[in-house]
Design a protein around this motif. Sequence first.
Motif, short mmCIF file in Angstrom:
data_model
loop_
_atom_site.label_atom_id
_atom_site.label_comp_id
_atom_site.label_asym_id
_atom_site.label_seq_id
_atom_site.Cartn_x
_atom_site.Cartn_y
_atom_site.Cartn_z
N LEU A 51 -6.21 -7.86 -4.08
CA LEU A 51 -5.56 -6.56 -4.50
C LEU A 51 -4.10 -6.75 -3.84
O LEU A 51 -3.24 -6.32 -4.62
N ALA A 52 -3.94 -7.31 -2.77
CA ALA A 52 -2.54 -7.44 -2.25
C ALA A 52 -1.47 -8.35 -3.02
O ALA A 52 -0.50 -8.23 -3.37
N ILE A 53 -2.25 -9.44 -3.56
CA ILE A 53 -1.65 -10.49 -4.60
C ILE A 53 -1.32 -9.70 -5.83
O ILE A 53 -0.07 -10.04 -6.16
N VAL A 54 -2.12 -9.08 -6.27
CA VAL A 54 -1.89 -8.16 -7.48
C VAL A 54 -0.72 -7.53 -7.39
O VAL A 54 0.13 -7.35 -7.98
N VAL A 55 -0.65 -6.62 -6.29
CA VAL A 55 0.36 -5.63 -6.05
C VAL A 55 1.62 -6.12 -5.84
O VAL A 55 2.67 -5.62 -6.27
N ALA A 56 1.51 -7.60 -5.29
CA ALA A 56 2.78 -8.17 -4.92
C ALA A 56 3.22 -8.65 -6.05
O ALA A 56 4.54 -8.73 -6.47
N GLY A 57 2.36 -9.06 -7.16
CA GLY A 57 2.87 -9.72 -8.42
C GLY A 57 3.35 -8.38 -9.08
O GLY A 57 4.55 -8.48 -9.87
N MET A 58 3.07 -7.21 -9.08
CA MET A 58 3.41 -5.93 -9.79
C MET A 58 4.70 -5.62 -9.22
O MET A 58 5.91 -5.41 -9.96
#
Length: 72
Positions: A51-58
Motif C-alpha cells: 500500500l505504501a508503494i501504491v500511495v507513493a506512485g499516487m
Amino acid sequence: MVDVMRWDVMLGSVVYAVIGVVVLCVSFVVIDKFTPYELWEEIVEHKNMALAIVVAGMFIAIGQIIAAAIHG
C-alpha cells in the motif's frame, strides 16, 4: 549593478510550491476518504509495504500533474 536575485520570481516560486504541497495533501485526504480503510494507519501501524508503494506512485502522479499545471 545587475540584480541577481529577482524577489518577485522567488516569491512566485515559493507560493506555487506551497500551493502544490497543499493540493498534494488535500488529494491524499480525499483518496483516504474513498478507501474502505485508513491509509495512514495501514501504512504506519500495520507496515503494509504494498500500500505504501501504491500511495507513493499516487503522490508521484499527482505531483507531475501539479507541476504541469503550474508550469503551463
